[in-house]
Design a protein around this motif. Sequence first.
Motif, short mmCIF file in Angstrom:
data_model
loop_
_atom_site.label_atom_id
_atom_site.label_comp_id
_atom_site.label_asym_id
_atom_site.label_seq_id
_atom_site.Cartn_x
_atom_site.Cartn_y
_atom_site.Cartn_z
N MET A 162 0.83 -1.18 0.00
CA MET A 162 0.00 0.00 0.00
C MET A 162 0.87 1.24 0.00
SD MET A 162 -3.12 -0.62 2.60
CE MET A 162 -2.42 -1.88 3.66
N GLU A 163 0.37 2.27 -0.62
CA GLU A 163 1.05 3.55 -0.63
C GLU A 163 0.01 4.64 -0.36
OE1 GLU A 163 4.00 6.14 -3.49
OE2 GLU A 163 2.79 4.54 -4.37
N PHE A 164 0.20 5.39 0.72
CA PHE A 164 -0.71 6.47 1.08
C PHE A 164 -0.07 7.79 0.70
CE2 PHE A 164 -1.49 2.94 3.94
CZ PHE A 164 -2.84 2.73 3.73
N LEU A 165 -0.81 8.63 0.00
CA LEU A 165 -0.25 9.86 -0.53
C LEU A 165 -0.70 11.11 0.22
CD1 LEU A 165 -0.64 9.05 -4.31
CD2 LEU A 165 1.35 8.68 -2.83
N SER A 166 -1.80 11.02 0.92
CA SER A 166 -2.33 12.20 1.60
C SER A 166 -3.30 11.73 2.68
CB SER A 166 -3.05 13.09 0.58
OG SER A 166 -3.53 14.25 1.21
N SER A 167 -3.63 12.63 3.58
CA SER A 167 -4.63 12.29 4.60
C SER A 167 -5.29 13.57 5.10
CB SER A 167 -3.98 11.54 5.76
OG SER A 167 -3.11 12.40 6.47
N ARG A 168 -6.42 13.39 5.74
CA ARG A 168 -7.10 14.50 6.42
C ARG A 168 -8.07 13.91 7.43
NH1 ARG A 168 -10.71 17.07 1.56
NH2 ARG A 168 -8.66 17.08 0.65
N VAL A 169 -8.41 14.69 8.41
CA VAL A 169 -9.42 14.32 9.40
C VAL A 169 -10.75 14.83 8.88
CG1 VAL A 169 -10.22 14.71 11.75
CG2 VAL A 169 -7.78 14.45 11.30
N LEU A 170 -11.77 13.96 8.91
CA LEU A 170 -13.11 14.33 8.47
C LEU A 170 -13.97 14.61 9.70
CD1 LEU A 170 -13.71 11.59 5.78
CD2 LEU A 170 -12.83 13.90 5.45
N GLY B 150 -1.48 23.08 10.09
CA GLY B 150 -0.03 22.86 10.06
C GLY B 150 0.30 21.94 8.91
N THR B 151 0.78 20.72 9.22
CA THR B 151 1.11 19.77 8.17
C THR B 151 -0.05 18.84 7.85
OG1 THR B 151 2.02 18.24 9.79
CG2 THR B 151 3.56 19.77 8.75
N GLY B 152 -1.21 19.06 8.44
CA GLY B 152 -2.37 18.21 8.19
C GLY B 152 -3.54 19.01 7.63
N LEU B 153 -4.63 18.31 7.41
CA LEU B 153 -5.84 18.94 6.90
C LEU B 153 -7.03 18.49 7.73
CD1 LEU B 153 -5.29 18.34 3.07
CD2 LEU B 153 -5.02 20.51 4.29
N LEU B 154 -8.00 19.39 7.90
CA LEU B 154 -9.25 19.11 8.60
C LEU B 154 -10.39 19.47 7.66
CD1 LEU B 154 -10.91 18.50 11.21
CD2 LEU B 154 -10.74 20.95 11.70
N GLU B 155 -11.20 18.49 7.33
CA GLU B 155 -12.36 18.72 6.47
C GLU B 155 -13.61 18.80 7.33
OE1 GLU B 155 -15.04 16.14 3.44
OE2 GLU B 155 -12.90 16.25 2.93
N VAL B 156 -14.35 19.91 7.22
CA VAL B 156 -15.63 20.10 7.90
C VAL B 156 -16.68 20.03 6.82
CG1 VAL B 156 -17.01 21.64 9.33
CG2 VAL B 156 -14.52 21.55 9.66
#
Length: 125
Positions: free
Chosen positions: A1-9, A43-49
């Motif tokens: 597996m290869e993960f390229l990005s992430s965010r909290v939903l 910062g280095t992450g993302l938060l999706e609302v």
Amino acid sequence: MEFLSSRVLLRPRDRDRSVAFYRDVLGLAVYREFPGGTVFFTGTGLLEVSGKGEAGPGPDVGLWLQVRDLAGTAAELARRQVPVLREPREEPWGLHEMWISDPDGLRIVLVEIPEDHPLRRDQRD
């Protein structure tokens, strides 16, 4: 597996209220907007609302946000009348933390990493 990005939903009860909190109160920059959602830089992450939640957050989930100056952040949050769940303090593991919550009660841990903390040391040595 290869993960390229992430965010909290995050599925808030009232999306507009939560977007206003993260954008206007916490001052998170908007990464992108789309119909029904807003994605913020953390910062280095993302938060999706986006979407609509019903149950609200559980007590076992929190959002960890590192800040440069916890005392300054605490003062700014006080000026913005953000309720504090736990005042700033040094934890046994050496981090300085305070707790607030978002409009739905999601616990947000604001963290300052002191200059002498192991997280700031070059681990390649």
